[in-house]
Design a protein around this motif. Structure first.
Motif, mmCIF file in Angstrom:
data_model
loop_
_atom_site.group_PDB
_atom_site.id
_atom_site.type_symbol
_atom_site.label_atom_id
_atom_site.label_comp_id
_atom_site.label_asym_id
_atom_site.label_seq_id
_atom_site.Cartn_x
_atom_site.Cartn_y
_atom_site.Cartn_z
ATOM 1 N N LEU A 198 0.838 -1.214 0.000
ATOM 2 C CA LEU A 198 0.000 0.000 0.000
ATOM 3 C C LEU A 198 0.862 1.249 0.000
ATOM 4 O O LEU A 198 0.548 2.243 -0.636
ATOM 5 N N LYS A 199 1.980 1.179 0.724
ATOM 6 C CA LYS A 199 2.908 2.323 0.798
ATOM 7 C C LYS A 199 3.504 2.621 -0.591
ATOM 8 O O LYS A 199 3.694 3.774 -0.953
ATOM 9 N N ARG A 200 3.754 1.566 -1.370
ATOM 10 C CA ARG A 200 4.278 1.763 -2.737
ATOM 11 C C ARG A 200 3.238 2.478 -3.600
ATOM 12 O O ARG A 200 3.551 3.339 -4.398
ATOM 13 N N GLN A 201 1.954 2.097 -3.368
ATOM 14 C CA GLN A 201 0.880 2.730 -4.154
ATOM 15 C C GLN A 201 0.576 4.152 -3.675
ATOM 16 O O GLN A 201 0.099 4.986 -4.430
ATOM 17 N N HIS A 202 0.837 4.409 -2.382
ATOM 18 C CA HIS A 202 0.524 5.733 -1.783
ATOM 19 C C HIS A 202 1.749 6.203 -1.004
ATOM 20 O O HIS A 202 1.738 6.192 0.236
ATOM 21 N N PRO A 203 2.810 6.598 -1.710
ATOM 22 C CA PRO A 203 4.067 6.898 -1.024
ATOM 23 C C PRO A 203 3.978 8.034 -0.004
ATOM 24 O O PRO A 203 4.757 8.068 0.946
ATOM 25 N N GLU A 204 3.004 8.920 -0.171
ATOM 26 C CA GLU A 204 2.903 10.060 0.770
ATOM 27 C C GLU A 204 2.080 9.701 2.015
ATOM 28 O O GLU A 204 2.010 10.490 2.967
ATOM 29 N N ALA A 205 1.430 8.550 1.989
ATOM 30 C CA ALA A 205 0.518 8.207 3.097
ATOM 31 C C ALA A 205 1.275 7.938 4.393
ATOM 32 O O ALA A 205 2.353 7.331 4.380
ATOM 33 N N LYS A 206 0.719 8.404 5.495
ATOM 34 C CA LYS A 206 1.270 8.110 6.827
ATOM 35 C C LYS A 206 0.635 6.809 7.329
ATOM 36 O O LYS A 206 -0.547 6.541 7.049
ATOM 37 N N VAL A 207 1.407 6.026 8.072
ATOM 38 C CA VAL A 207 0.912 4.727 8.541
ATOM 39 C C VAL A 207 0.535 4.812 10.027
ATOM 40 O O VAL A 207 1.360 5.168 10.870
ATOM 41 N N ASP A 238 -0.620 17.245 8.944
ATOM 42 C CA ASP A 238 -0.697 17.983 7.678
ATOM 43 C C ASP A 238 -0.901 17.022 6.499
ATOM 44 O O ASP A 238 -1.215 17.459 5.390
ATOM 45 N N ALA A 239 -0.688 15.728 6.732
ATOM 46 C CA ALA A 239 -0.791 14.751 5.636
ATOM 47 C C ALA A 239 -2.249 14.622 5.162
ATOM 48 O O ALA A 239 -3.184 14.904 5.915
ATOM 49 N N ASP A 240 -2.402 14.172 3.908
ATOM 50 C CA ASP A 240 -3.746 14.013 3.340
ATOM 51 C C ASP A 240 -4.178 12.557 3.256
ATOM 52 O O ASP A 240 -5.351 12.253 3.074
ATOM 53 N N GLU A 241 -3.189 11.640 3.330
ATOM 54 C CA GLU A 241 -3.510 10.208 3.154
ATOM 55 C C GLU A 241 -2.952 9.403 4.322
ATOM 56 O O GLU A 241 -1.833 9.657 4.781
ATOM 57 N N HIS A 252 -14.830 5.312 10.126
ATOM 58 C CA HIS A 252 -16.071 6.105 10.119
ATOM 59 C C HIS A 252 -15.831 7.465 10.774
ATOM 60 O O HIS A 252 -16.158 8.506 10.210
ATOM 61 N N GLU A 253 -15.247 7.453 11.978
ATOM 62 C CA GLU A 253 -15.013 8.707 12.697
ATOM 63 C C GLU A 253 -13.865 9.493 12.068
ATOM 64 O O GLU A 253 -13.882 10.726 12.048
ATOM 65 N N MET A 254 -12.866 8.783 11.518
ATOM 66 C CA MET A 254 -11.763 9.483 10.856
ATOM 67 C C MET A 254 -12.280 10.279 9.657
ATOM 68 O O MET A 254 -11.954 11.445 9.478
ATOM 69 N N LYS A 255 -13.144 9.648 8.879
ATOM 70 C CA LYS A 255 -13.689 10.331 7.682
ATOM 71 C C LYS A 255 -14.614 11.473 8.088
ATOM 72 O O LYS A 255 -14.663 12.508 7.436
ATOM 73 N N ARG A 256 -15.366 11.263 9.184
ATOM 74 C CA ARG A 256 -16.293 12.305 9.641
ATOM 75 C C ARG A 256 -15.514 13.536 10.131
ATOM 76 O O ARG A 256 -15.855 14.666 9.826
ATOM 77 N N THR A 262 -7.896 11.204 3.020
ATOM 78 C CA THR A 262 -8.174 9.840 2.551
ATOM 79 C C THR A 262 -7.633 8.830 3.550
ATOM 80 O O THR A 262 -6.463 8.910 3.945
ATOM 81 N N PHE A 263 -8.474 7.887 3.954
ATOM 82 C CA PHE A 263 -8.069 6.842 4.902
ATOM 83 C C PHE A 263 -8.181 5.488 4.209
ATOM 84 O O PHE A 263 -9.248 5.127 3.704
#
Ligand code: 13P
Ligand code: SF4
Length: 321
Positions: A198-207, A238-241, A252-256, A262-263
């Motif tokens: 998943l990290k390869r597909q979304h390199p900017e995403a925080k884990v 500050d991250a978006d993903e 559910h609560e993260m998206k709300r 994006t989660f």
């Protein structure tokens, strides 16, 4: 009405609006609905309070409602009953257990404690009331470090039942706690390989990783923490993903809370499913919640002798939190 196999068995009238009925019954009966972040979104939406295990225990202490409905798992209902023994504590389905709590039966823990004389017994909140009654102090994933750091450095400690959380605390605090060999069947299933993919597909995403996950998964985390800690971190980041390695209900609560972000749920290994669900948490449904409020059943019962012994380690934790 009867309670069969842990649930109310009664008809639900055709065409009723479950949400409306739940809100009406709650008001009429001076009831409060508490829900964990892992329950289905529609239950979180009708709940008066949604939180992690720590926050749910903290709020239970302060309630003046006649009825408390705990939408979570059984040990959460027990914790509320221990803190509020005079209230009617209900759960929509008594079968909502916890594989982690099940991995530590009280008689076996008692034997383990005898084999380790002179040790302070620290138990994760994901345990039965009977295990808490054998415990010196309880922790949740939200306050584990704080509680352990409050104990003298040379104190000998038994920690259970989660070996992953125990390893994490040992690594972070430099302690050498003796660990019970238990685990959660949901968090054990996260795989490093799938998260790296998943990290390869979304390199900017925080884990984001729950401490019940195995050590290799925690190693790639940008943040390790309880559900509430992960939620707060994502909200303030500050991250978006974000790649989320905990039970998928939290999304559910993260998206709300963060509509522009994006989660991405981390999937379990050996499965084609995109999400990792706790089947016990998902036993809570709107239909069962409605029947529970209507018939005031099933109730959580804890033996009085256990309540007395289990309350002390919980209130000791709460006074430190
Ligand atoms: P939290 O206390 O982080 O909400 O975790 C509860 C739980 O059951 C984790 O699997
Ligand atoms: Fe228990 Fe795991 Fe479900 Fe949490 S996710 S309630 S630890 S089985």
């Amino acid at each position: 009405m009867k309670v069969e196999n842990g649930c109310v068995v009664a008809p639900v009238p055709d065409g009723i609006d479950l949400k409306e009925e739940i809100l009406r019954l709650k008001k009429e009966k001076n009831a409060i609905i508490l829900a964990h972040y892992y329950t289905v979104g529609e239950i979180q939406d009708v709940a008066d309070f949604v939180g992690d295990s720590l926050a749910l225990a903290q709020i239970a202490e302060r309630l003046d409602n006649d009825i408390i409905v705990m939408c979570g798992v059984h040990f959460m209902g027990e914790t509320v009953k221990i803190l509020c023994p005079d209230k009617k504590v209900l759960v929509p389905d008594l079968n909502a257990g916890c594989s982690l709590a099940d991995s530590c039966p009280a008689p076996e823990l008692e034997k383990f404690i005898k084999e380790h004389p002179g040790h302070t017994v620290v138990s994760y909140v994901n345990t039965s009331a009977a295990v808490k009654a054998l415990t010196d102090i309880v922790v949740t994933s939200g306050n584990a470090m704080k509680v352990i750091n409050s104990l003298p450095e040379d104190e000998k400690i038994i920690f259970g039942p989660d070996r992953n959380l125990g390893n994490y605390i040992n690594a972070e605090t430099g302690r050498d706690m003796v660990l019970w060999d238990g685990a959660c069947h949901v968090h054990e299933k996260f795989s490093l390989e799938k998260i790296l993919e998943l990290k390869r597909q979304h390199p900017e995403a925080k884990v984001l990783v729950h401490p019940e996950c195995p050590a290799p998964v925690r190693l790639v985390a940008d943040k390790v923490g309880s559900t509430a800690v992960l939620l707060k971190w994502a909200t303030e980041s500050d991250a978006d993903e974000f790649i989320v390695a905990t039970e998928s209900g939290i999304l559910h609560e993260m998206k709300r809370k963060c509509p522009g972000k994006t989660f991405i749920p981390a999937p379990p290994e050996d499965s084609t499913c995109a999400c990792n669900d706790c089947a016990y948490m998902k036993l809570n449904t709107m239909r069962k919640l409605y029947l529970t409020l209507l018939h005031e059943a099933p109730e959580v019962h804890v033996d009085e002798s256990i309540i007395d012994r289990a309350r002390r380690p919980i209130t000791r934790m709460l006074s430190l939190s």
